[in-house]
Design a protein around this motif. Structure first.
Motif, PDB file in Angstrom:
ATOM      1  N   SER A   1     -10.596 -10.751  -8.238  1.00 37.01           N
ATOM      2  CA  SER A   1      -9.236 -10.698  -7.713  1.00 37.01           C
ATOM      3  C   SER A   1      -8.814  -9.246  -7.537  1.00 37.01           C
ATOM      4  O   SER A   1      -9.311  -8.355  -8.227  1.00 37.01           O
ATOM      5  CB  SER A   1      -8.285 -11.407  -8.689  1.00 37.01           C
ATOM      6  N   ALA A   2      -7.870  -9.016  -6.618  1.00 31.92           N
ATOM      7  CA  ALA A   2      -7.286  -7.686  -6.441  1.00 31.92           C
ATOM      8  C   ALA A   2      -5.873  -7.859  -5.908  1.00 31.92           C
ATOM      9  O   ALA A   2      -5.543  -8.881  -5.306  1.00 31.92           O
ATOM     10  CB  ALA A   2      -8.116  -6.849  -5.470  1.00 31.92           C
ATOM     11  N   ALA A   3      -5.035  -6.855  -6.154  1.00 29.29           N
ATOM     12  CA  ALA A   3      -3.656  -6.909  -5.679  1.00 29.29           C
ATOM     13  C   ALA A   3      -3.314  -5.621  -4.939  1.00 29.29           C
ATOM     14  O   ALA A   3      -3.733  -4.530  -5.327  1.00 29.29           O
ATOM     15  CB  ALA A   3      -2.682  -7.136  -6.835  1.00 29.29           C
ATOM     16  N   ILE A   4      -2.521  -5.786  -3.878  1.00 36.85           N
ATOM     17  CA  ILE A   4      -2.267  -4.720  -2.916  1.00 36.85           C
ATOM     18  C   ILE A   4      -0.851  -4.182  -3.069  1.00 36.85           C
ATOM     19  O   ILE A   4       0.108  -4.945  -3.164  1.00 36.85           O
ATOM     20  CB  ILE A   4      -2.475  -5.243  -1.485  1.00 36.85           C
ATOM     21  N   MET A   5      -0.724  -2.841  -3.036  1.00 34.05           N
ATOM     22  CA  MET A   5       0.571  -2.167  -3.072  1.00 34.05           C
ATOM     23  C   MET A   5       0.973  -1.868  -1.624  1.00 34.05           C
ATOM     24  O   MET A   5       0.548  -0.889  -1.029  1.00 34.05           O
ATOM     25  CB  MET A   5       0.476  -0.904  -3.920  1.00 34.05           C
ATOM     26  N   VAL A   6       1.815  -2.731  -1.080  1.00 32.56           N
ATOM     27  CA  VAL A   6       2.119  -2.694   0.354  1.00 32.56           C
ATOM     28  C   VAL A   6       2.805  -1.411   0.808  1.00 32.56           C
ATOM     29  O   VAL A   6       2.521  -0.914   1.902  1.00 32.56           O
ATOM     30  CB  VAL A   6       2.946  -3.936   0.740  1.00 32.56           C
ATOM     31  N   PRO A   7       3.722  -0.807   0.029  1.00 30.67           N
ATOM     32  CA  PRO A   7       4.402   0.398   0.540  1.00 30.67           C
ATOM     33  C   PRO A   7       3.546   1.655   0.580  1.00 30.67           C
ATOM     34  O   PRO A   7       3.980   2.672   1.132  1.00 30.67           O
ATOM     35  CB  PRO A   7       5.557   0.593  -0.469  1.00 30.67           C
TER      36      PRO A   7
ATOM     37  N   ILE B   1      -0.239  -9.687  -4.017  1.00 28.25           N
ATOM     38  CA  ILE B   1       0.696  -8.589  -3.811  1.00 28.25           C
ATOM     39  C   ILE B   1       1.044  -7.991  -5.165  1.00 28.25           C
ATOM     40  O   ILE B   1       1.495  -8.689  -6.073  1.00 28.25           O
ATOM     41  CB  ILE B   1       1.989  -9.080  -3.127  1.00 28.25           C
ATOM     42  N   HIS B   2       0.803  -6.693  -5.296  1.00 26.86           N
ATOM     43  CA  HIS B   2       1.173  -5.944  -6.494  1.00 26.86           C
ATOM     44  C   HIS B   2       2.574  -5.387  -6.217  1.00 26.86           C
ATOM     45  O   HIS B   2       2.727  -4.290  -5.672  1.00 26.86           O
ATOM     46  CB  HIS B   2       0.157  -4.824  -6.723  1.00 26.86           C
ATOM     47  N   ILE B   3       3.595  -6.186  -6.529  1.00 28.45           N
ATOM     48  CA  ILE B   3       4.966  -5.832  -6.175  1.00 28.45           C
ATOM     49  C   ILE B   3       5.267  -4.414  -6.648  1.00 28.45           C
ATOM     50  O   ILE B   3       5.168  -4.096  -7.831  1.00 28.45           O
ATOM     51  CB  ILE B   3       5.951  -6.830  -6.798  1.00 28.45           C
ATOM     52  N   THR B   4       5.640  -3.553  -5.697  1.00 29.11           N
ATOM     53  CA  THR B   4       5.727  -2.116  -5.954  1.00 29.11           C
ATOM     54  C   THR B   4       7.170  -1.654  -5.797  1.00 29.11           C
ATOM     55  O   THR B   4       7.698  -1.609  -4.683  1.00 29.11           O
ATOM     56  CB  THR B   4       4.805  -1.348  -4.991  1.00 29.11           C
TER      57      THR B   4
ATOM     58  N   LYS C   1      -4.377 -13.213   3.747  1.00 25.24           N
ATOM     59  CA  LYS C   1      -4.180 -14.521   3.137  1.00 25.24           C
ATOM     60  C   LYS C   1      -3.928 -14.306   1.648  1.00 25.24           C
ATOM     61  O   LYS C   1      -4.829 -13.912   0.906  1.00 25.24           O
ATOM     62  CB  LYS C   1      -5.413 -15.399   3.359  1.00 25.24           C
ATOM     63  N   LEU C   2      -2.709 -14.545   1.214  1.00 22.79           N
ATOM     64  CA  LEU C   2      -2.290 -14.196  -0.143  1.00 22.79           C
ATOM     65  C   LEU C   2      -2.562 -15.313  -1.146  1.00 22.79           C
ATOM     66  O   LEU C   2      -2.477 -16.502  -0.809  1.00 22.79           O
ATOM     67  CB  LEU C   2      -0.806 -13.845  -0.161  1.00 22.79           C
ATOM     68  N   SER C   3      -2.843 -14.895  -2.385  1.00 20.22           N
ATOM     69  CA  SER C   3      -3.158 -15.858  -3.446  1.00 20.22           C
ATOM     70  C   SER C   3      -2.138 -15.864  -4.581  1.00 20.22           C
ATOM     71  O   SER C   3      -2.019 -16.854  -5.294  1.00 20.22           O
ATOM     72  CB  SER C   3      -4.534 -15.544  -4.044  1.00 20.22           C
ATOM     73  N   HIS C   4      -1.404 -14.750  -4.785  1.00 20.48           N
ATOM     74  CA  HIS C   4      -0.508 -14.675  -5.937  1.00 20.48           C
ATOM     75  C   HIS C   4       0.358 -13.432  -5.842  1.00 20.48           C
ATOM     76  O   HIS C   4       0.149 -12.572  -4.974  1.00 20.48           O
ATOM     77  CB  HIS C   4      -1.313 -14.644  -7.238  1.00 20.48           C
ATOM     78  N   LEU C   5       1.289 -13.311  -6.771  1.00 21.70           N
ATOM     79  CA  LEU C   5       2.119 -12.125  -6.932  1.00 21.70           C
ATOM     80  C   LEU C   5       1.935 -11.581  -8.341  1.00 21.70           C
ATOM     81  O   LEU C   5       1.825 -12.338  -9.308  1.00 21.70           O
ATOM     82  CB  LEU C   5       3.606 -12.445  -6.728  1.00 21.70           C
ATOM     83  N   ASP C   6       1.910 -10.243  -8.470  1.00 23.93           N
ATOM     84  CA  ASP C   6       2.038  -9.621  -9.789  1.00 23.93           C
ATOM     85  C   ASP C   6       2.881  -8.366  -9.632  1.00 23.93           C
ATOM     86  O   ASP C   6       3.505  -8.157  -8.584  1.00 23.93           O
ATOM     87  CB  ASP C   6       0.682  -9.394 -10.465  1.00 23.93           C
ATOM     88  N   THR C   7       2.939  -7.518 -10.630  1.00 22.59           N
ATOM     89  CA  THR C   7       3.961  -6.477 -10.633  1.00 22.59           C
ATOM     90  C   THR C   7       3.433  -5.129 -11.096  1.00 22.59           C
ATOM     91  O   THR C   7       2.790  -5.035 -12.148  1.00 22.59           O
ATOM     92  CB  THR C   7       5.151  -6.900 -11.526  1.00 22.59           C
ATOM     93  N   HIS C   8       3.670  -4.103 -10.311  1.00 23.14           N
ATOM     94  CA  HIS C   8       3.281  -2.741 -10.662  1.00 23.14           C
ATOM     95  C   HIS C   8       4.184  -2.196 -11.769  1.00 23.14           C
ATOM     96  O   HIS C   8       5.407  -2.239 -11.665  1.00 23.14           O
ATOM     97  CB  HIS C   8       3.380  -1.850  -9.420  1.00 23.14           C
ATOM     98  N   MET C   9       3.566  -1.722 -12.823  1.00 20.90           N
ATOM     99  CA  MET C   9       4.269  -1.139 -13.970  1.00 20.90           C
ATOM    100  C   MET C   9       5.210  -2.129 -14.659  1.00 20.90           C
ATOM    101  O   MET C   9       6.095  -1.732 -15.417  1.00 20.90           O
ATOM    102  CB  MET C   9       5.026   0.128 -13.555  1.00 20.90           C
ATOM    103  N   GLY C  10       5.031  -3.422 -14.395  1.00 21.45           N
ATOM    104  CA  GLY C  10       5.860  -4.420 -15.059  1.00 21.45           C
ATOM    105  C   GLY C  10       7.324  -4.384 -14.669  1.00 21.45           C
ATOM    106  O   GLY C  10       8.184  -4.884 -15.403  1.00 21.45           O
ATOM    107  N   SER C  11       7.628  -3.848 -13.476  1.00 24.49           N
ATOM    108  CA  SER C  11       9.019  -3.604 -13.114  1.00 24.49           C
ATOM    109  C   SER C  11       9.852  -4.870 -13.034  1.00 24.49           C
ATOM    110  O   SER C  11      11.056  -4.838 -13.319  1.00 24.49           O
ATOM    111  CB  SER C  11       9.089  -2.845 -11.782  1.00 24.49           C
ATOM    112  N   VAL C  12       9.261  -6.000 -12.655  1.00 27.68           N
ATOM    113  CA  VAL C  12      10.068  -7.213 -12.508  1.00 27.68           C
ATOM    114  C   VAL C  12      10.476  -7.799 -13.854  1.00 27.68           C
ATOM    115  O   VAL C  12      11.285  -8.733 -13.905  1.00 27.68           O
ATOM    116  CB  VAL C  12       9.341  -8.288 -11.677  1.00 27.68           C
ATOM    117  N   TYR C  13       9.945  -7.242 -14.931  1.00 24.60           N
ATOM    118  CA  TYR C  13      10.362  -7.680 -16.262  1.00 24.60           C
ATOM    119  C   TYR C  13      11.406  -6.747 -16.872  1.00 24.60           C
ATOM    120  O   TYR C  13      11.644  -6.754 -18.074  1.00 24.60           O
ATOM    121  CB  TYR C  13       9.142  -7.809 -17.186  1.00 24.60           C
ATOM    122  N   ALA C  14      12.086  -5.974 -16.023  1.00 20.98           N
ATOM    123  CA  ALA C  14      13.084  -5.013 -16.496  1.00 20.98           C
ATOM    124  C   ALA C  14      14.395  -5.667 -16.907  1.00 20.98           C
ATOM    125  O   ALA C  14      15.161  -5.089 -17.674  1.00 20.98           O
ATOM    126  CB  ALA C  14      13.347  -3.952 -15.431  1.00 20.98           C
ATOM    127  N   SER C  15      14.688  -6.858 -16.383  1.00 17.40           N
ATOM    128  CA  SER C  15      15.945  -7.525 -16.721  1.00 17.40           C
ATOM    129  C   SER C  15      15.804  -9.014 -16.466  1.00 17.40           C
ATOM    130  O   SER C  15      14.934  -9.441 -15.682  1.00 17.40           O
ATOM    131  CB  SER C  15      17.095  -6.974 -15.872  1.00 17.40           C
TER     132      SER C  15
END
Length: 307
Positions: free
Chosen positions: A65-71, A92-95, A157-171
């Motif tokens: 597996s791999a995740a992409i930093m779109v910006p 997608i490595h949400i950035t 073709k996307l398989s999942h979402l994850d998060t760069h530096m855990g930012s989506v767990y900030a609140s």
């Protein structure tokens, strides 16, 4: 590279509901007590060096597996490869941050639409603290959607979402947005339960453990070690994994001029670190360990298909 003591990540025992764990393993065609393992590479798109190492690891069948930093600046290169290789697993490595000293990026959305996510120079904030202090939840939602849509428009073709530096767990608000967007796009989201228990236990009440695919044990390293001891943390962490869904994260790149410039003054997750991760994950010793321990290597794409 400066030698630092290796920090061992505590693998707290998280037990997902027995029925849900059984369903996932058996849906994928494995015994209910199988040790499932996703071998994942983060940060695709950051640089040519990262892209080249991830592509090489895929071609060596070293990762699943791999995740992409779109910006990021090298998104077009990895997007073209991903489009040409839809059989591979791409998330997608949400950035929402840009942490390097001299190597920056903004968001995918127009700057006037996500002004709370940008510093005075128009870049995403460098630290989680700055991001958490300024980010407006609805602008975060807008940017996450924009990143997903840009990747899809590029033919990935996307398989999942994850998060760069855990930012989506900030609140709590961002945790809920993360899960909501996953449902909106019909993509599973990475929920690394043992890490949340350690680093953000206050977010546990906001995790939907019924409708999300829960990763029981999540492995990532946080401190460097001498190159000849690099394997110790990973080997020992893998040895402690139990039946259920597990994921191990690597940060891959080559230790070359480009990556040294990108990660200047940042030895953790720097060029040498990433070369050591690449050497480990592509080694015969790693492959032998996986076979010895009886891991069933899977992908997020398989999980997505099973939902």
């Amino acid at each position: 590279m400066k030698t630092l003591l290796l920090v061992f990540i505590l693998l707290l025992p998280f037990t997902a509901p027995a029925q849900s764990k059984k369903i996932l393993a058996e849906k994928l065609g494995y015994p209910k007590d199988a040790k499932l393992l996703i071998i994942h590479a983060d940060d695709a798109g950051v640089s040519h060096s990262v892209n080249a190492a991830i592509i090489a690891a895929y071609e060596k069948k070293a990762i699943s597996s791999a995740a992409i930093m779109v910006p990021c600046p090298w998104f077009p290169e990895i997007a073209a490869y991903a489009k040409a290789h839809p059989e591979l697993d791409w998330g997608i490595h949400i950035t929402l941050t840009a942490e390097w000293k001299n190597y920056k990026w903004g968001g995918v959305s127009s700057s006037n639409e996500i002004s709370s996510l940008l510093d005075k120079d128009g870049y995403l904030y460098a630290s989680l603290e700055e991001f958490k202090k300024h980010a407006k939840p609805e602008e975060v939602r807008k940017e996450i959607r924009a990143q997903i849509r840009k990747a899809m428009a590029a033919g990935i073709k996307l398989s999942h979402l994850d998060t760069h530096m855990g930012s989506v767990y900030a609140s709590p608000e961002l945790v809920e947005i993360y899960q909501q967007v996953g449902k909106e796009f019909h993509l599973p989201v990475l929920v690394p339960m043992n890490m949340i228990q350690i680093m953000a236990p206050q977010m546990l009440p906001y995790i939907d453990t019924v409708n999300n695919v829960i990763v029981d044990q999540f492995i990532t390293a946080y401190k460097a070690a001498p190159a000849d001891q690099w394997h110790v943390y990973y080997d020992q962490a893998l040895d402690r994994l139990k039946p259920g869904l597990n994921e191990i994260i690597f940060h891959l790149a080559y230790d070359n001029d480009e990556m040294q410039a990108v990660t200047i003054e940042h030895p953790d997750f720097g060029a040498a670190w990433r070369q050591n991760d690449f050497n480990y994950v592509t080694s015969d010793a790693f492959k032998t360990l996986l076979e010895k321990k009886g891991f069933r290597v899977i992908t997020w794409k398989e999980i997505l298909t099973s939902l």
